[in-house]
Design a protein around this motif. Structure first.
Motif, PDB file in Angstrom:
ATOM      1  N   ARG A 234       0.963  -1.223  -0.174  1.00 30.48           N
ATOM      2  CA  ARG A 234      -0.173   0.030  -0.001  1.00 30.48           C
ATOM      3  C   ARG A 234       0.807   1.308   0.163  1.00 30.48           C
ATOM      4  N   THR A 235       1.942   1.190   0.580  1.00 29.11           N
ATOM      5  CA  THR A 235       2.939   2.321   0.672  1.00 29.11           C
ATOM      6  C   THR A 235       3.499   2.614  -0.746  1.00 29.11           C
ATOM      7  N   LEU A 236       3.900   1.584  -1.392  1.00 31.67           N
ATOM      8  CA  LEU A 236       4.401   1.724  -2.806  1.00 31.67           C
ATOM      9  C   LEU A 236       3.350   2.365  -3.503  1.00 31.67           C
ATOM     10  N   THR A 237       2.023   2.098  -3.349  1.00 29.36           N
ATOM     11  CA  THR A 237       1.020   2.680  -4.277  1.00 29.36           C
ATOM     12  C   THR A 237       0.662   3.959  -3.925  1.00 29.36           C
ATOM     13  N   ARG A 238       0.744   4.360  -2.956  1.00 24.52           N
ATOM     14  CA  ARG A 238       0.569   5.730  -2.331  1.00 24.52           C
ATOM     15  C   ARG A 238       2.014   6.766  -2.262  1.00 24.52           C
ATOM     16  N   ASN A 239       2.894   6.103  -2.397  1.00 26.85           N
ATOM     17  CA  ASN A 239       4.180   7.148  -2.581  1.00 26.85           C
ATOM     18  C   ASN A 239       4.503   7.569  -3.909  1.00 26.85           C
ATOM     19  N   ILE A 240       4.082   6.230  -4.835  1.00 28.26           N
ATOM     20  CA  ILE A 240       4.226   6.914  -6.459  1.00 28.26           C
ATOM     21  C   ILE A 240       3.358   7.674  -6.695  1.00 28.26           C
ATOM     22  N   ARG A 241       2.071   7.741  -6.180  1.00 30.32           N
ATOM     23  CA  ARG A 241       1.084   8.944  -6.567  1.00 30.32           C
ATOM     24  C   ARG A 241       1.671  10.222  -5.877  1.00 30.32           C
ATOM     25  N   GLU A 242       1.990  10.143  -4.577  1.00 28.90           N
ATOM     26  CA  GLU A 242       2.391  11.167  -4.034  1.00 28.90           C
ATOM     27  C   GLU A 242       3.655  11.876  -4.400  1.00 28.90           C
ATOM     28  N   ARG A 243       4.693  11.055  -4.779  1.00 31.33           N
ATOM     29  CA  ARG A 243       5.780  11.672  -5.645  1.00 31.33           C
ATOM     30  C   ARG A 243       5.506  12.236  -6.902  1.00 31.33           C
ATOM     31  N   ARG A 244       4.735  11.620  -7.520  1.00 30.81           N
ATOM     32  CA  ARG A 244       4.251  12.253  -8.976  1.00 30.81           C
ATOM     33  C   ARG A 244       3.471  13.363  -8.877  1.00 30.81           C
ATOM     34  N   LYS A 245       2.754  13.606  -7.442  1.00 31.95           N
ATOM     35  CA  LYS A 245       1.844  14.631  -7.370  1.00 31.95           C
ATOM     36  C   LYS A 245       0.596  14.504  -8.304  1.00 31.95           C
ATOM     37  N   ALA A 246       0.119  13.252  -8.549  1.00 32.63           N
ATOM     38  CA  ALA A 246      -0.933  13.125  -9.463  1.00 32.63           C
ATOM     39  C   ALA A 246      -1.181  11.635  -9.556  1.00 32.63           C
ATOM     40  N   LYS A 247      -2.211  11.329 -10.060  1.00 36.43           N
ATOM     41  CA  LYS A 247      -2.514   9.736 -10.351  1.00 36.43           C
ATOM     42  C   LYS A 247      -1.716   9.326 -11.410  1.00 36.43           C
ATOM     43  N   VAL A 248      -1.423   7.932 -11.469  1.00 40.18           N
ATOM     44  CA  VAL A 248      -0.832   7.519 -12.674  1.00 40.18           C
ATOM     45  C   VAL A 248      -1.649   7.450 -13.728  1.00 40.18           C
ATOM     46  N   VAL A 249      -1.374   7.571 -14.965  1.00 35.61           N
ATOM     47  CA  VAL A 249      -2.272   7.606 -16.121  1.00 35.61           C
ATOM     48  C   VAL A 249      -1.811   6.566 -17.101  1.00 35.61           C
ATOM     49  N   ILE A 250      -2.664   5.775 -17.284  1.00 37.07           N
ATOM     50  CA  ILE A 250      -2.504   4.518 -18.329  1.00 37.07           C
ATOM     51  C   ILE A 250      -3.632   4.434 -19.472  1.00 37.07           C
ATOM     52  N   ASN A 251      -3.391   4.886 -20.662  1.00 39.25           N
ATOM     53  CA  ASN A 251      -4.214   4.851 -21.782  1.00 39.25           C
ATOM     54  C   ASN A 251      -3.793   3.719 -22.724  1.00 39.25           C
ATOM     55  N   VAL A 252      -4.706   2.539 -22.785  1.00 37.36           N
ATOM     56  CA  VAL A 252      -4.306   1.309 -23.557  1.00 37.36           C
ATOM     57  C   VAL A 252      -5.439   1.456 -24.720  1.00 37.36           C
ATOM     58  N   PRO A 253      -4.587   1.359 -25.820  1.00 35.64           N
ATOM     59  CA  PRO A 253      -5.400   1.609 -27.362  1.00 35.64           C
ATOM     60  C   PRO A 253      -6.417   0.523 -27.416  1.00 35.64           C
TER      61      PRO A 253
END
Length: 572
Positions: free
Chosen positions: A87-106
């Protein structure tokens, strides 16, 4: 998702190849034994409806405003709860990025797919319009680490005899990473939609991308140190052996303080560059009790950085105070639905490493072309429709002049001065060969013909190589192509790109039957009856160990005569 590893490393004997499939089968059964009678372990790279409404049991509703990922689709309850790391990995990736991750799959555009395809994301919850702004037309939108890192894969770790051999293997296997990604393609469905890609790789890269807007180049560098071209999950950026230096044709971002410290202490510039490149990333998770360590006695801080640079290859120095040697990890391959296929892919890669070292071959191409190949490999049905940059001639000045290796030295697109050392080839050409290229399978078969190998192991290995050959030729489907075909032929599929709960159930039940040996699937698998076993016959083991003892004595004698006494020894 369960990670299964052997209880101990496989050995160096050829007969150990006959253990791999049986061991995989045992580990799957051990997982199955923990489940209820109506639950099953399914071997697949991704659950097709991961992120759909009610995709977990019990059902939980995502909480976009307050959860670790802030996802519209992925509830915190789907993250493993019994260790804080996840859970910490998930939160820290978002907080370091300062935004949610964005994935757009064709999205795969079928005859009834709405054009343009665009979901109404407001039905999933309110995230202040963040997802609506980030989603792209004609793409399947994903927004959580768990939608990528919830995938499964097939990784292989090799132990080398020395640091030099580990660096050599790291480099030589790198051009193979996109080829094995294409051969193992197994991810055509994302969040309940058919995609126009067959692999998980770019989704993983986006799902773990903790770079800020400055680091991604969307804003001028002000608070951050580096402009970083790739996610921390990505293909490697540089080769690390001195002989490979000329193929490093892309800029490598690195922490120059780390680089200077390493080079001033005797580390050559290529290895220093690799380590300094790892340290452009921040540590994602650090536990309080691990803050104050003696770095002279503990490598935990380095391992923390190294293990969260999720690249296509990983160079792994030995832990302190351990008998573990220098290791190299091959990471791109997708998980297959049967133990037979998984064992075949592992066996092929390991045999190829042994042939490369035995015959002193060279697979290197420019790193920029490896990056291009990684994109080619993920395209729909890449085996049949894509071409890949691959080296024209694999022979080197050290390749032995023997009749058995004459085929490696045939024309193979003779190079002229100034001409590129690689060209575009199909997977079929790369694996099975052509009039102009030897083919990797022919090299592996030649290697097998020149070692002592027991009949049962050779029978099993031949069946594995037959699978690799037919899949490369396109006469057997990849898991992704078969899954796509299953969906398209399902009576409830409306040719609108939607993979419903019912279709998913029928697909996974079919996969379970095939993996359990209850049904054939001749579109994906040849008729197979490998002689895999959990045990090596004593007579074979005794004979092989006697042979290995003689080889070791010969090698020791040779090293002594050459005053070559500073290599770090280790088990294969």
């Amino acid at each position: 998702m369960i990670e299964g590893t052997p209880g101990k490393p496989y050995g160096h004997l050829p007969s150990h190849f006959n253990l791999v499939e049986a061991n995989m089968r045992l580990r799957r059964q051990q997982g199955q034994d923990l489940l209820d009678k109506d639950e099953y372990v399914i071997s697949t790279s991704t659950f097709p409806r991961n992120g759909c409404p009610k995709f977990t049991f019990p059902t939980y509703a995502p909480k976009p405003g307050v959860s670790a990922s802030s996802s519209l689709f992925f509830p915190d309850e789907a993250i493993y709860p019994d260790h804080p790391r996840f859970r910490t990995l998930t939160r820290n990736i978002r907080e370091r990025r300062k935004a949610k991750v964005v994935i757009n799959v064709p999205i795969f555009v079928d005859k009834n797919t709405p054009r343009p395809f665009r979901e109404d994301l407001s039905v999933y919850g309110d995230d202040n319009g963040t997802s609506e702004a980030a989603s792209v037309e004609d793409c399947i939108y994903l927004d959580a680490m768990g939608l990528g890192m919830g995938c499964s894969c097939l990784q292989v770790t090799f132990q080398a005899q020395s640091i030099d051999e580990a660096r050599f293997l790291y480099d030589q296997l790198t051009p193979l990473t996109p080829i094995m990604l294409a051969i193992s393609a197994a991810c055509p469905v994302w969040r309940g939609y058919l995609a126009d890609v067959d692999c998980r790789w770019n989704i993983l890269c986006a799902a773990t991308d903790d770079r800020t807007a400055e680091e991604r180049g969307f804003e001028p560098l002000k608070n951050d140190r580096f402009l970083i071209p790739k996610s921390r999950y990505s293909p490697i950026d540089c080769y690390i052996s001195p002989e490979s230096a000329k193929f490093n044709d892309i800029d490598v971002v690195q922490d120059m303080d780390v680089f200077q410290e390493l080079t001033s202490n005797g580390i050559d510039h290529l290895l220093a560059q690799h380590i300094a490149h790892l340290f452009i990333r921040d540590t994602l998770v650090l536990f309080e009790e691990k803050l104050d360590l003696d770095d002279e006695k503990d490598t935990e801080h380095f391992e923390n950085i190294n293990s969260t640079n999720w690249q296509s290859m990983r160079f792994k120095p030995p832990p302190l105070n351990s008998n573990i040697g220098w290791r190299v990890e091959f990471r791109p391959t997708e998980l297959q639905m049967t133990d037979f296929e998984n064992a075949a892919l592992v066996t092929f890669v390991v045999l190829l490493t042994r042939a490369i070292m035995t015959y002193n071959l060279n697979l290197l191409i420019p790193i920029s072309n490896v990056d291009k190949n990684m994109q080619f490999a993920q395209q729909r049905d890449a085996i049949r429709h894509q071409k890949f940059h691959f080296r024209k001639s694999l022979s080197t000045g050290q390749t032995p002049e023997t009749p058995s290796m004459a085929f490696v030295k045939k024309p193979l697109f003779d190079n002229t001065e100034g001409e590129s050392e690689d060209r575009l080839m199909t997977v079929n050409e790369i694996i099975n060969g052509s009039d102009q290229f030897v083919g990797l399978l022919n090299i592996v078969q030649d290697y097998l013909n020149n070692i002592e190998i027991d009949a049962d192991t050779r029978c099993t290995v031949n069946q594995y190589l037959n699978l690799i050959s037919k899949r490369a030729a396109g006469t057997l489907l990849t898991n992704a192509a078969w899954m796509r075909q299953f969906v398209e032929n399902h009576p409830k599929y409306k040719h609108n790109s939607v993979v419903t709960d019912e279709i998913t159930y029928d697909l996974l039940w079919k996969m379970h039957k095939i993996s359990a040996g209850e049904e054939d699937c001749q579109l994906v698998l040849p008729r197979m009856a490998s002689k895999t076993s959990l045990d090596i016959p004593r007579a074979v083991e005794r004979a092989d160990n006697e042979l290995e003892t003689k080889r070791s004595l010969l090698i020791s004698s040779t090293h002594s005569n050459n005053n070559n006494t500073n290599e770090t020894s280790g088990e294969s």
